[in-house]
Design a protein around this motif. Sequence first.
Motif, PDB file in Angstrom:
ATOM      1  N   THR A 175     -37.892 -28.626  72.466  1.00  0.00           N
ATOM      2  CA  THR A 175     -38.290 -26.895  73.326  1.00  0.00           C
ATOM      3  C   THR A 175     -37.433 -26.057  72.882  1.00  0.00           C
ATOM      4  N   LEU A 176     -35.635 -26.439  72.582  1.00  0.00           N
ATOM      5  CA  LEU A 176     -35.933 -25.773  71.861  1.00  0.00           C
ATOM      6  C   LEU A 176     -35.620 -24.838  70.377  1.00  0.00           C
ATOM      7  N   PHE A 177     -36.094 -25.514  69.754  1.00  0.00           N
ATOM      8  CA  PHE A 177     -36.757 -25.388  68.380  1.00  0.00           C
ATOM      9  C   PHE A 177     -37.870 -24.584  68.545  1.00  0.00           C
ATOM     10  N   ARG A 178     -38.508 -25.134  69.163  1.00  0.00           N
ATOM     11  CA  ARG A 178     -39.712 -24.178  69.339  1.00  0.00           C
ATOM     12  C   ARG A 178     -39.261 -23.101  69.732  1.00  0.00           C
ATOM     13  N   VAL A 179     -38.472 -22.026  70.760  1.00  0.00           N
ATOM     14  CA  VAL A 179     -37.925 -21.060  70.786  1.00  0.00           C
ATOM     15  C   VAL A 179     -37.029 -20.712  70.009  1.00  0.00           C
ATOM     16  N   LEU A 180     -36.628 -21.363  68.944  1.00  0.00           N
ATOM     17  CA  LEU A 180     -36.023 -20.471  67.874  1.00  0.00           C
ATOM     18  C   LEU A 180     -36.900 -20.527  66.904  1.00  0.00           C
ATOM     19  N   THR A 181     -38.082 -20.637  66.474  1.00  0.00           N
ATOM     20  CA  THR A 181     -39.688 -20.375  65.577  1.00  0.00           C
ATOM     21  C   THR A 181     -40.114 -19.043  66.393  1.00  0.00           C
ATOM     22  N   PRO A 197     -34.503 -17.248  88.324  1.00  0.00           N
ATOM     23  CA  PRO A 197     -34.595 -15.853  88.094  1.00  0.00           C
ATOM     24  C   PRO A 197     -33.653 -15.254  86.991  1.00  0.00           C
ATOM     25  N   MET A 198     -32.819 -15.834  86.749  1.00  0.00           N
ATOM     26  CA  MET A 198     -31.686 -15.704  85.957  1.00  0.00           C
ATOM     27  C   MET A 198     -31.769 -16.712  84.791  1.00  0.00           C
ATOM     28  N   ALA A 199     -32.798 -17.185  84.647  1.00  0.00           N
ATOM     29  CA  ALA A 199     -32.655 -18.047  83.664  1.00  0.00           C
ATOM     30  C   ALA A 199     -33.011 -17.165  82.242  1.00  0.00           C
ATOM     31  N   TRP A 200     -33.658 -16.075  82.455  1.00  0.00           N
ATOM     32  CA  TRP A 200     -33.598 -14.991  81.160  1.00  0.00           C
ATOM     33  C   TRP A 200     -32.346 -15.379  80.478  1.00  0.00           C
ATOM     34  N   ILE A 201     -31.052 -15.282  80.925  1.00  0.00           N
ATOM     35  CA  ILE A 201     -29.842 -15.481  80.150  1.00  0.00           C
ATOM     36  C   ILE A 201     -29.859 -16.458  79.472  1.00  0.00           C
ATOM     37  N   TYR A 202     -30.059 -17.567  80.226  1.00  0.00           N
ATOM     38  CA  TYR A 202     -29.741 -18.346  79.038  1.00  0.00           C
ATOM     39  C   TYR A 202     -30.976 -18.969  78.078  1.00  0.00           C
ATOM     40  N   PHE A 203     -31.914 -18.167  77.427  1.00  0.00           N
ATOM     41  CA  PHE A 203     -33.322 -18.100  76.972  1.00  0.00           C
ATOM     42  C   PHE A 203     -32.768 -16.735  75.454  1.00  0.00           C
ATOM     43  N   VAL A 204     -32.050 -15.942  76.140  1.00  0.00           N
ATOM     44  CA  VAL A 204     -32.209 -14.494  75.486  1.00  0.00           C
ATOM     45  C   VAL A 204     -30.522 -15.178  74.865  1.00  0.00           C
ATOM     46  N   SER A 205     -29.574 -15.783  75.107  1.00  0.00           N
ATOM     47  CA  SER A 205     -28.680 -15.731  74.825  1.00  0.00           C
ATOM     48  C   SER A 205     -28.309 -17.236  73.307  1.00  0.00           C
ATOM     49  N   PHE A 206     -29.799 -17.629  73.825  1.00  0.00           N
ATOM     50  CA  PHE A 206     -29.870 -18.930  73.147  1.00  0.00           C
ATOM     51  C   PHE A 206     -30.307 -18.466  71.139  1.00  0.00           C
ATOM     52  N   VAL A 207     -31.223 -17.012  71.998  1.00  0.00           N
ATOM     53  CA  VAL A 207     -32.269 -17.097  70.223  1.00  0.00           C
ATOM     54  C   VAL A 207     -31.183 -15.592  69.651  1.00  0.00           C
ATOM     55  N   ILE A 208     -30.676 -15.077  70.597  1.00  0.00           N
ATOM     56  CA  ILE A 208     -29.573 -14.326  69.803  1.00  0.00           C
ATOM     57  C   ILE A 208     -28.517 -15.025  69.115  1.00  0.00           C
ATOM     58  N   ILE A 209     -27.460 -16.262  69.873  1.00  0.00           N
ATOM     59  CA  ILE A 209     -26.892 -17.149  68.954  1.00  0.00           C
ATOM     60  C   ILE A 209     -27.367 -17.596  67.468  1.00  0.00           C
TER      61      ILE A 209
END
Length: 266
Positions: A175-181, A197-209
């Motif tokens: 799933t994270l690989f899917r997010v990365l692409t 509701p605060m899950a966006w922090i998890y995804f946005v931080s992963f995309v940035i890193i």
Amino acid sequence: MTTMQKIEQVRDARWFSNLTTFIILAYASVLGFKTIDTVETNYSIFLQFADYFVTIYFIFEIAIKMVAEKKFVNFFKSGWNVFDFVIVVITLLPLEQSGFAAIARMLRVFRVLRLFTARPELKKIIDMLIKAIPSIIDIVILMFIIFYIYAIIGNFYFHDLPSGLWNDFLVSMLTLFRVLTFEDWTDVMYEAMEVYPMAWIYFVSFVIIAAFVFFNLFVAVIIGEMQKLQEADMKEELHEDHLKLDILLQEIKALREEVKDLKKSE
């Protein structure tokens, strides 16, 4: 000019490299046409002739490279020469009329890889990528650590989501690989935000890193290797210029000595 010098001149000639490139590209087109049933049926003789022609040319080309070496063993000291030799040999194996006909056809596709050795510029790019492998491996290890941490966190928090994208560690990694692409990654994020509701922090931080930082690291490594390659080429050119200058100075010195001897004799 001796025969050996003429062969060496042909081997190093730009037109010979361009001819090889053209033939490889033409053969790649022929392989593409072979996948079309109507073309293969109507032009089977032409396609077969093209295959034989390319085979003969590759044998002729590699023979020139072998003969041009002062010692035959020197030919195999170059990794690129070994690569060419292996490609030519495996495509000469008589498998077409045997039970391995499919393998024989697949092996012929590898002839297109000879484009790497036909173009000096492509050689340099491949050499550069090979030299960058150690640094790339370090970046991949670091990326795996980030994936591992985020996959554990994602599985811990999003395990009960109805999509099942976080059921276990391996599925979370996928799933994270899917997010990365960036393949519909916002759908994954919004689903998690419905519960957290605060899950966006998890995804946005992963995309940035993972996406931006690591992508720039890969680019930086490749650019660094390109700069090293350019510096090595410049040093080689300077070394050649110094050698030419030394030879020129020696010739000038010899001429001066000759002039002095002539004056003394007069």
